[in-house]
Design a protein around this motif. Structure first.
Motif, PDB file in Angstrom:
ATOM      1  N   LYS A   1       3.527  -3.546  -3.804  1.00 58.04           N
ATOM      2  CA  LYS A   1       4.976  -3.589  -4.001  1.00 58.04           C
ATOM      3  C   LYS A   1       5.282  -4.190  -5.365  1.00 58.04           C
ATOM      4  O   LYS A   1       4.891  -5.322  -5.649  1.00 58.04           O
ATOM      5  N   ALA A   2       5.974  -3.433  -6.203  1.00 59.15           N
ATOM      6  CA  ALA A   2       6.334  -3.906  -7.536  1.00 59.15           C
ATOM      7  C   ALA A   2       7.192  -5.155  -7.431  1.00 59.15           C
ATOM      8  O   ALA A   2       8.108  -5.237  -6.618  1.00 59.15           O
TER       9      ALA A   2
ATOM     10  N   ASP B   1      -5.917  -8.673   0.583  1.00 59.49           N
ATOM     11  CA  ASP B   1      -6.424  -7.301   0.649  1.00 59.49           C
ATOM     12  C   ASP B   1      -5.350  -6.311   1.087  1.00 59.49           C
ATOM     13  O   ASP B   1      -5.383  -5.141   0.708  1.00 59.49           O
ATOM     14  N   LYS B   2      -4.388  -6.786   1.891  1.00 54.68           N
ATOM     15  CA  LYS B   2      -3.313  -5.914   2.357  1.00 54.68           C
ATOM     16  C   LYS B   2      -2.214  -5.736   1.309  1.00 54.68           C
ATOM     17  O   LYS B   2      -1.392  -4.833   1.428  1.00 54.68           O
ATOM     18  N   GLY B   3      -2.210  -6.610   0.307  1.00 58.02           N
ATOM     19  CA  GLY B   3      -1.128  -6.603  -0.674  1.00 58.02           C
ATOM     20  C   GLY B   3      -1.375  -5.789  -1.915  1.00 58.02           C
ATOM     21  O   GLY B   3      -0.498  -5.677  -2.779  1.00 58.02           O
ATOM     22  N   GLY B   4      -2.565  -5.212  -2.031  1.00 61.51           N
ATOM     23  CA  GLY B   4      -2.872  -4.423  -3.218  1.00 61.51           C
ATOM     24  C   GLY B   4      -4.269  -3.875  -3.176  1.00 61.51           C
ATOM     25  O   GLY B   4      -4.935  -3.877  -2.137  1.00 61.51           O
ATOM     26  N   LYS B   5      -4.735  -3.393  -4.323  1.00 65.86           N
ATOM     27  CA  LYS B   5      -6.092  -2.852  -4.412  1.00 65.86           C
ATOM     28  C   LYS B   5      -6.656  -3.114  -5.802  1.00 65.86           C
ATOM     29  O   LYS B   5      -5.903  -3.289  -6.774  1.00 65.86           O
ATOM     30  N   CYS B   6      -7.966  -3.140  -5.885  1.00 62.60           N
ATOM     31  CA  CYS B   6      -8.646  -3.393  -7.151  1.00 62.60           C
ATOM     32  C   CYS B   6      -8.997  -2.079  -7.831  1.00 62.60           C
ATOM     33  O   CYS B   6      -9.602  -1.196  -7.207  1.00 62.60           O
ATOM     34  N   THR B   7      -8.620  -1.954  -9.103  1.00 62.41           N
ATOM     35  CA  THR B   7      -8.923  -0.727  -9.854  1.00 62.41           C
ATOM     36  C   THR B   7      -9.831  -0.999 -11.052  1.00 62.41           C
ATOM     37  O   THR B   7     -10.069  -0.107 -11.852  1.00 62.41           O
TER      38      THR B   7
END
Length: 228
Positions: free
Chosen positions: A40-41, A48-54
Motif C-alpha cells: 500500500k503506497a 511479509d504481508k505488507g510487501g515483497k522483496c524485489t
C-alpha cells in the motif's frame, strides 16, 4: 497412592512448562532485503504481508523464514574485525569477528543473483529504495537506536572499494529501531528508505552497515544497477 499421583502431576506440569518455553537468543542483524516494495503506497509495512522483496544482497538464499539466517545456513551476520580501521567491507565467509556468508563481488556480477539466489536491485537516479532488516532483539526500549549506514560506491562496474572509501560515500543514515510492533523481539521487521543519489548508469556496490556496540560493526553488501 496420593503421593504417587501428586508426584506424577508435578512431573507432567514441569515438562509442560519447559516444552512451552521459547528462548530469546541474542543475535545480530543483517540486510534482509535491498529493495522492499510496500503493498500500500504511503504505508510502511515491513512484515511479509505488507510487501515483497524485489532486490537482495549478494548470494541471498531464497525460501528462508524472515530473520532465520543467524541459525539457518548460511549465516548472514558478518561482524567486521575488531580494531581494524579499514576492515573488509563485504564478507568473504572466512575473516572477521563473525565471518558470515560469502558476499564478495562475483564475476560476472550477475552470477551472485538469480536461481537459488534473490534478484539484483535495479533502480534509477531519484528513485526511493527501502531496505529491510530483522530486529534480532535489538529494538527494545533499553537498546540504543544506532543509525544504519547506507554506503554507495562511486566506482561503477568495477572492483569493491575499501571500507575507508565507502565511508566517504554515506548516502543515508537510517534509524535501526524503525520496526513493526510485535511480541517476538527476535523477528520484528524493521527498515528505512532513502533516495538514490546521482550516479552515471552502471552497477555499484551498496553496503548496509550498523554498529551494535562501540567498535562492533555488522555489514551486508549488494550490487545495485542504476539507470537514468
Amino acid at each position: 497412592m496420593v503421593l504417587k499421583s501428586s508426584f506424577t502431576f508435578l512431573v507432567v506440569a514441569t515438562l509442560a512448562v519447559f516444552s512451552s518455553y521459547t528462548p530469546q537468543a541474542e543475535a545480530h542483524s543483517w540486510m534482509d532485503c535491498m529493495d522492499w516494495k510496500f503493498n500500500k503506497a504511503g504505508k510502511q509495512d515491513w512484515s511479509d504481508k505488507g510487501g515483497k522483496c524485489t532486490g537482495y544482497a549478494r548470494r541471498f538464499p531464497l525460501g528462508k523464514a524472515f530473520g532465520s539466517l543467524d541459525s539457518a545456513y548460511p549465516s548472514r551476520h558478518y561482524q567486521q574485525k575488531h580494531g581494524d580501521s579499514n576492515p573488509l567491507p563485504c564478507s568473504n565467509g572466512k575473516v572477521g569477528a563473525e565471518p558470515g556468508a560469502d558476499e564478495t563481488l562475483a564475476n560476472p556480477i550477475s552470477k551472485a543473483y538469480g536461481g537459488k539466489w534473490g534478484k539484483m536491485t535495479v533502480t534509477t537516479v531519484g528513485d526511493t529504495l527501502c531496505v529491510r532488516w530483522p530486529a534480532k532483539n535489538h529494538a527494545k526500549k533499553n537498546e540504543p537506536d544506532n543509525k544504519v549506514q547506507i554506503n554507495l560506491s562511486k566506482v561503477r562496474n568495477g572492483k569493491d572499494i575499501t571500507q575507508k572509501e565507502l565511508l566517504k560515500n554515506t548516502v543515508a543514515l537510517l534509524p535501526f529501531k524503525n520496526c513493526m510492533a510485535g511480541s517476538n523481539e527476535d523477528r520484528r521487521a524493521c527498515g528505512g528508505c532513502f533516495k538514490v543519489p546521482v550516479r552515471a548508469s552502471g552497477t555499484y556496490l551498496l553496503q548496509w552497515r550498523w554498529m551494535l556496540n562501540k567498535g562492533e560493526w555488522y555489514a551486508s553488501c549488494a550490487d545495485v544497477q542504476i539507470g537514468k
